[in-house]
Design a protein around this motif. Structure first.
Motif, PDB file in Angstrom:
ATOM      1  N   GLU A  20       0.763  -1.344   0.037  1.00 40.42           N
ATOM      2  CA  GLU A  20      -0.105  -0.082   0.146  1.00 40.42           C
ATOM      3  C   GLU A  20       0.890   1.064  -0.071  1.00 40.42           C
ATOM      4  OE1 GLU A  20      -4.399  -0.825   1.948  1.00 40.42           O
ATOM      5  OE2 GLU A  20      -2.724  -0.119   3.177  1.00 40.42           O
ATOM      6  N   ILE A  21       0.376   2.275  -0.665  1.00 41.26           N
ATOM      7  CA  ILE A  21       0.904   3.633  -0.452  1.00 41.26           C
ATOM      8  C   ILE A  21       0.546   4.351   0.788  1.00 41.26           C
ATOM      9  CG2 ILE A  21       1.120   5.899  -1.621  1.00 41.26           C
ATOM     10  CD1 ILE A  21       0.406   4.632  -4.149  1.00 41.26           C
ATOM     11  N   VAL A  22       1.707   4.761   1.557  1.00 39.71           N
ATOM     12  CA  VAL A  22       1.440   5.419   2.679  1.00 39.71           C
ATOM     13  C   VAL A  22       0.421   6.631   2.773  1.00 39.71           C
ATOM     14  CG1 VAL A  22       2.555   6.517   4.626  1.00 39.71           C
ATOM     15  CG2 VAL A  22       3.634   4.574   3.590  1.00 39.71           C
ATOM     16  N   ASN A 260       5.304  -5.293  -5.842  1.00 41.49           N
ATOM     17  CA  ASN A 260       5.258  -5.457  -7.371  1.00 41.49           C
ATOM     18  C   ASN A 260       4.570  -6.795  -7.423  1.00 41.49           C
ATOM     19  OD1 ASN A 260       7.273  -6.864  -5.971  1.00 41.49           O
ATOM     20  ND2 ASN A 260       8.891  -6.162  -7.346  1.00 41.49           N
ATOM     21  N   GLN A 261       4.329  -7.562  -6.170  1.00 38.47           N
ATOM     22  CA  GLN A 261       3.740  -8.988  -6.255  1.00 38.47           C
ATOM     23  C   GLN A 261       2.164  -9.018  -5.713  1.00 38.47           C
ATOM     24  OE1 GLN A 261       6.380 -11.748  -4.460  1.00 38.47           O
ATOM     25  NE2 GLN A 261       8.168 -10.760  -5.539  1.00 38.47           N
ATOM     26  N   CYS A 265      -0.305 -11.830  -3.867  1.00 36.36           N
ATOM     27  CA  CYS A 265      -0.649 -11.613  -2.411  1.00 36.36           C
ATOM     28  C   CYS A 265      -2.248 -11.933  -2.490  1.00 36.36           C
ATOM     29  CB  CYS A 265      -0.490 -10.429  -2.023  1.00 36.36           C
ATOM     30  SG  CYS A 265       1.494 -10.015  -1.713  1.00 36.36           S
ATOM     31  N   LEU A 266      -2.967 -11.231  -3.580  1.00 33.73           N
ATOM     32  CA  LEU A 266      -4.505 -11.502  -3.563  1.00 33.73           C
ATOM     33  C   LEU A 266      -4.817 -12.949  -3.894  1.00 33.73           C
ATOM     34  CD1 LEU A 266      -5.589  -8.243  -5.524  1.00 33.73           C
ATOM     35  CD2 LEU A 266      -5.765  -8.713  -3.065  1.00 33.73           C
ATOM     36  N   GLN A 267      -4.062 -13.513  -4.616  1.00 32.10           N
ATOM     37  CA  GLN A 267      -4.213 -15.212  -4.817  1.00 32.10           C
ATOM     38  C   GLN A 267      -3.861 -15.867  -3.494  1.00 32.10           C
ATOM     39  OE1 GLN A 267      -5.325 -16.138  -7.863  1.00 32.10           O
ATOM     40  NE2 GLN A 267      -5.313 -18.290  -7.025  1.00 32.10           N
ATOM     41  N   LEU A 268      -3.296 -15.462  -2.729  1.00 34.69           N
ATOM     42  CA  LEU A 268      -3.098 -16.164  -1.463  1.00 34.69           C
ATOM     43  C   LEU A 268      -4.273 -15.868  -0.340  1.00 34.69           C
ATOM     44  CD1 LEU A 268      -0.804 -17.539   0.346  1.00 34.69           C
ATOM     45  CD2 LEU A 268      -0.176 -15.305   1.075  1.00 34.69           C
TER      46      LEU A 268
END
Length: 398
Positions: A20-22, A260-261, A265-268
């Motif tokens: 996430e962007i801060v 960049n991955q 992460c959403l797949q996880l």
């Protein structure tokens, strides 16, 4: 101040490794009193321009739109491009609109058909002159709780609103709800849902059958104004009674998910986690961001926390609201769903009728040009301060 900027810049280089962007407020802000003085003067002099001769316009003439705030030029912004291109790219019905940051593009600032003001911009002085034929457009993508309007002087000031709030003149919602024909049906203020709903489709039950972990949370802002981290910790403590936990990814936890991955992460999340913490960074009406999409588009049940009426965004029985239930009852519900597949499956009955998608840009940009091609009238929004605010965010009322 410069040391602060340097620290935040260095941190921004590091944060790119996370998902996430801060969320950082702008550092430079002009005093509210200075803004109030400007707008008071403007309201006094605007009557002097009421009799200003209206420009003769052909129906096919360009509608010139001035982006008053430089923040609109950021490449991530919906309207960062100048000229006619955004309206051509989106194949709008009305394409005779022209965007610019150049205040001197035409001879007089009062001749622009519309001027866009960014809620986050607190340093650019507002124009003093104003034509009765132009629209002042309030643009807000960030939470009203983080960028409240506390001055009464804004009442009767803006003609149009372009924000995430569902009663805005131009919608800037973060997500769309679609029916099975692909037609956008929500979110909206008076949202209605099909009921009763049939049992969860077989293809969905197969997808959710192999999950093993209680809940996940992707987060980088650990000090949100609405104390969401405190609520998450309470739920974690309650889950300990069942031997369960929340896996927290990002700056606020021990798990790491490189930005960049993110798709991995959403797949996880889709494969392993029963629930996802869709916690907003502040409480404001209708402020529901892509955090909700992480859950609903990846077969996880959202545990929501924010200031929205979530019945406008989610079907009944499809989520848990951490504003309405305490940590102990939430932990109990998580454990029950994990023990009993039939209980968990009920959260997904909406898949028979709806789907979710990230909101597109076309409708917003095209709506702007469409409005500017309608007859110009000065109908500023009354009680604007009360409309763009969240209770308790204004320490003083100007």
């Amino acid at each position: 101040m410069y040391s602060t900027i340097s620290v935040l810049f260095l941190r921004s280089l590091i944060i790119d490794r996370h998902i996430e962007i801060v969320e950082i407020d702008y550092l430079l802000r002009r005093p509210a009193a200075a803004i109030e003085r400007e707008l008071t003067i403007q309201k006094r002099v605007v009557s002097l321009f009421a009799m200003k001769k209206k420009l003769e316009r052909l129906p096919t003439d360009f509608r010139f739109i001035l982006k008053w705030s430089q923040s609109f030029s950021h490449y991530n912004n919906l309207i960062y491009k100048n000229g006619q291109q955004p309206f051509l790219d989106n194949n709008c019905t009305f394409r005779n609109c022209y965007l610019t940051n150049d205040k001197g593009l035409i001879t007089d600032v009062t001749f622009f058909d519309a001027i866009l003001f960014d809620v986050e911009n607190r340093w650019d002085p507002h124009p003093i002159e104003r034509s009765q034929y132009q629209r002042f457009v309030f643009v807000g993508a960030e939470s009203a709780a983080n960028f409240p309007i506390c001055a009464k002087i804004y009442n009767d000031y803006y003609n149009l609103t372009w924000t995430y709030k569902l009663d805005s003149d131009i919608s800037n919602a973060y997500l769309n709800i679609l029916d099975k024909n692909g037609t956008i049906v929500g979110p909206k203020v008076d949202m209605t849902w099909i009921k009763p709903m049939a049992a969860t489709p077989d293809e969905v039950t197969v997808k959710i059958a192999k999950k093993t972990k209680a809940a996940a949370w992707f987060v980088s802002n650990c000090n949100a104004k609405n104390d969401r981290r405190v609520i998450a910790n309470h739920i974690r403590e309650a889950l300990m009674a069942y031997g369960l936990d929340i896996d927290i990814y990002g700056w606020c936890g021990k798990m790491v998910c490189p930005k960049n991955q993110f798709s991995e992460c959403l797949q996880l999340l889709q494969e392993d986690y029963y629930f996802y913490l869709s916690f907003e960074n502040s409480d404001a009406e209708d402020y529901v961001t892509e955090k909700l999409l992480h859950a609903v588009m990846n077969y996880a049940v959202p545990i929501v926390y924010g200031g929205a009426n979530y019945s406008r965004f989610l079907p009944p029985g499809s989520y848990i609201n951490a504003k309405e239930q305490d940590a102990i009852s939430i932990a109990f519900a998580i454990n029950e769903a994990m023990k009993n597949p039939k209980v968990y499956e009920k959260y997904f009955r909406w898949h028979n009728y709806y789907s979710y998608a990230k909101a597109g840009e076309k409708a917003e940009v095209c709506k702007l040009c469409e409005v500017l091609n309608s007859p110009p009238t000065f109908t500023a929004k009354k009680d604007f301060k009360d409309w763009w605010n969240t209770k308790g965010t204004c320490k003083t009322t100007i």
